[in-house]
Design a protein around this motif. Sequence first.
Motif, PDB file in Angstrom:
ATOM      1  N   UNK A   1      24.261 -10.263   9.987  1.00 28.95           N
ATOM      2  CA  UNK A   1      25.698 -10.211   9.704  1.00 28.95           C
ATOM      3  C   UNK A   1      26.405 -10.449  11.030  1.00 28.95           C
ATOM      4  N   UNK A   2      27.411  -9.674  11.378  1.00 28.89           N
ATOM      5  CA  UNK A   2      27.975  -9.763  12.724  1.00 28.89           C
ATOM      6  C   UNK A   2      26.901  -9.445  13.756  1.00 28.89           C
ATOM      7  N   UNK A   3      26.023  -8.530  13.383  1.00 23.49           N
ATOM      8  CA  UNK A   3      24.862  -8.185  14.199  1.00 23.49           C
ATOM      9  C   UNK A   3      23.648  -8.141  13.270  1.00 23.49           C
ATOM     10  N   UNK A   4      22.481  -7.965  13.858  1.00 22.55           N
ATOM     11  CA  UNK A   4      21.255  -7.877  13.070  1.00 22.55           C
ATOM     12  C   UNK A   4      21.069  -6.435  12.600  1.00 22.55           C
ATOM     13  N   UNK A   5      20.846  -6.274  11.310  1.00 25.03           N
ATOM     14  CA  UNK A   5      20.664  -4.951  10.725  1.00 25.03           C
ATOM     15  C   UNK A   5      19.255  -4.876  10.144  1.00 25.03           C
ATOM     16  N   UNK A   6      18.507  -3.841  10.536  1.00 24.18           N
ATOM     17  CA  UNK A   6      17.157  -3.614  10.016  1.00 24.18           C
ATOM     18  C   UNK A   6      17.163  -2.350   9.173  1.00 24.18           C
ATOM     19  N   UNK A   7      16.730  -2.483   7.929  1.00 24.14           N
ATOM     20  CA  UNK A   7      16.763  -1.365   6.990  1.00 24.14           C
ATOM     21  C   UNK A   7      15.405  -1.248   6.315  1.00 24.14           C
ATOM     22  N   UNK A   8      14.935  -0.019   6.163  1.00 26.22           N
ATOM     23  CA  UNK A   8      13.675   0.258   5.490  1.00 26.22           C
ATOM     24  C   UNK A   8      13.946   1.161   4.291  1.00 26.22           C
ATOM     25  N   UNK A   9      13.210   0.937   3.199  1.00 19.52           N
ATOM     26  CA  UNK A   9      13.444   1.713   1.983  1.00 19.52           C
ATOM     27  C   UNK A   9      12.172   1.776   1.150  1.00 19.52           C
TER      28      UNK A   9
ATOM     29  N   UNK B   1       0.836  -1.206   0.000  1.00 17.48           N
ATOM     30  CA  UNK B   1       0.000   0.000   0.000  1.00 17.48           C
ATOM     31  C   UNK B   1       0.867   1.251   0.000  1.00 17.48           C
ATOM     32  N   UNK B   2       1.844   1.282   0.913  1.00 12.89           N
ATOM     33  CA  UNK B   2       2.706   2.463   1.035  1.00 12.89           C
ATOM     34  C   UNK B   2       4.025   2.321   0.276  1.00 12.89           C
ATOM     35  N   UNK B   3       4.214   1.175  -0.418  1.00 17.03           N
ATOM     36  CA  UNK B   3       5.412   0.949  -1.221  1.00 17.03           C
ATOM     37  C   UNK B   3       6.675   1.045  -0.365  1.00 17.03           C
ATOM     38  N   UNK B   4       6.669   0.344   0.755  1.00 21.02           N
ATOM     39  CA  UNK B   4       7.801   0.362   1.678  1.00 21.02           C
ATOM     40  C   UNK B   4       8.324  -1.060   1.854  1.00 21.02           C
ATOM     41  N   UNK B   5       9.642  -1.185   1.838  1.00 20.78           N
ATOM     42  CA  UNK B   5      10.311  -2.472   1.986  1.00 20.78           C
ATOM     43  C   UNK B   5      11.082  -2.496   3.301  1.00 20.78           C
ATOM     44  N   UNK B   6      10.882  -3.550   4.093  1.00 18.41           N
ATOM     45  CA  UNK B   6      11.580  -3.709   5.373  1.00 18.41           C
ATOM     46  C   UNK B   6      12.394  -4.991   5.329  1.00 18.41           C
ATOM     47  N   UNK B   7      13.686  -4.875   5.623  1.00 16.43           N
ATOM     48  CA  UNK B   7      14.591  -6.016   5.550  1.00 16.43           C
ATOM     49  C   UNK B   7      15.375  -6.145   6.849  1.00 16.43           C
ATOM     50  N   UNK B   8      15.438  -7.375   7.378  1.00 19.59           N
ATOM     51  CA  UNK B   8      16.320  -7.705   8.502  1.00 19.59           C
ATOM     52  C   UNK B   8      17.386  -8.654   7.991  1.00 19.59           C
ATOM     53  N   UNK B   9      18.645  -8.326   8.219  1.00 12.69           N
ATOM     54  CA  UNK B   9      19.761  -9.106   7.686  1.00 12.69           C
ATOM     55  C   UNK B   9      20.705  -9.468   8.825  1.00 12.69           C
TER      56      UNK B   9
END
Length: 318
Positions: free
Chosen positions: A136-144, A126-134
């Motif tokens: 690596x050495x730690x957990x990284x949460x990124x929204x775009x 609906x809002x065209x937003x992508x949320x990713x949890x990755x």
Amino acid sequence: MAGAHKADASLAKGGSSIEAAFVEESGYHTLPSCRLYWSLDADVGVELIAKAMSRDTFEEILRFLPSTDNQALNKDQHISLDEAMIEYFATGTIRDNRIPKTCPINSTNEMKKVPRRDIDVVVDNIHKILLVCWKDNAVVSVVSNISPVYPLESLSRWSAKDKKKISVSRPYLIRDYNRHMGGTDRMDQNINCYCISIRMKKWWWPIFFWVIDATIQNCWLLHRVDESNLSLLSFKRYIARTYLQKAEPRLGIGRPRQSSLVIPDVRCDSIGHLVESLGKQAWKCALSSCKSRPSQGCMKCGVPLCVKCFANYHRRAL
């Protein structure tokens, strides 16, 4: 409206360029009141601005900017009335407490339990937003709302558990974020150094002025490709002075005014107050009780004075 027609006429004659130059100058030449730029007092008045545009014309243009007829809006368009008034595209990190509890993505604690390089993705169509949890050495949460997950990029990472380097897949938007991170912070820092200081009552003025500041900051970054030694302050001054000096000088500046205040300690110090010829008749004698139009004045105070009023003007009480 007569005011609207006057503002349109001023804009047609290049008033918008002069207006923009003036508001930019207010970023590095800040005064507590907008009207002080047209003052005749030497400590605040700016002659370059006064010659380019009258104070009344400036205020008239401000009243009618942006020049849009709200009655002619396309009623089929969707107009946002909530917080998201300006659509923009960005990629950035997000904290767990900013993610809605209803979001089905794995939490940081859950992602810590999965193998390194695992990715969890949620898309808000609906809002065209992508949320990713990755992981690596730690957990990284990124929204775009602009960068995709794929293609994945293979990275070489040292594994303390396996005692060797392993291959880790990294989402594209993480790479995009790392490449451009800090740009917004640097832009905000540059804008805040010499941001436009004029304040208006309309709620959208800060947005309008921010667009001007951001545009000039971006132009300065492009200009630095060829002129790396030119500072942002010098760049803004060059733009402001160019438009103000290119403006056609005003022929009629209205009724000549006296300086609003000659400091009493200067006016009454009895030092260097000499009579000088003005070369022409002044509009009015500086002594308020006198209605004559003298052709001479005080050299030190810079005001026209009749010979009979000269001594009375330089006494403590007027």
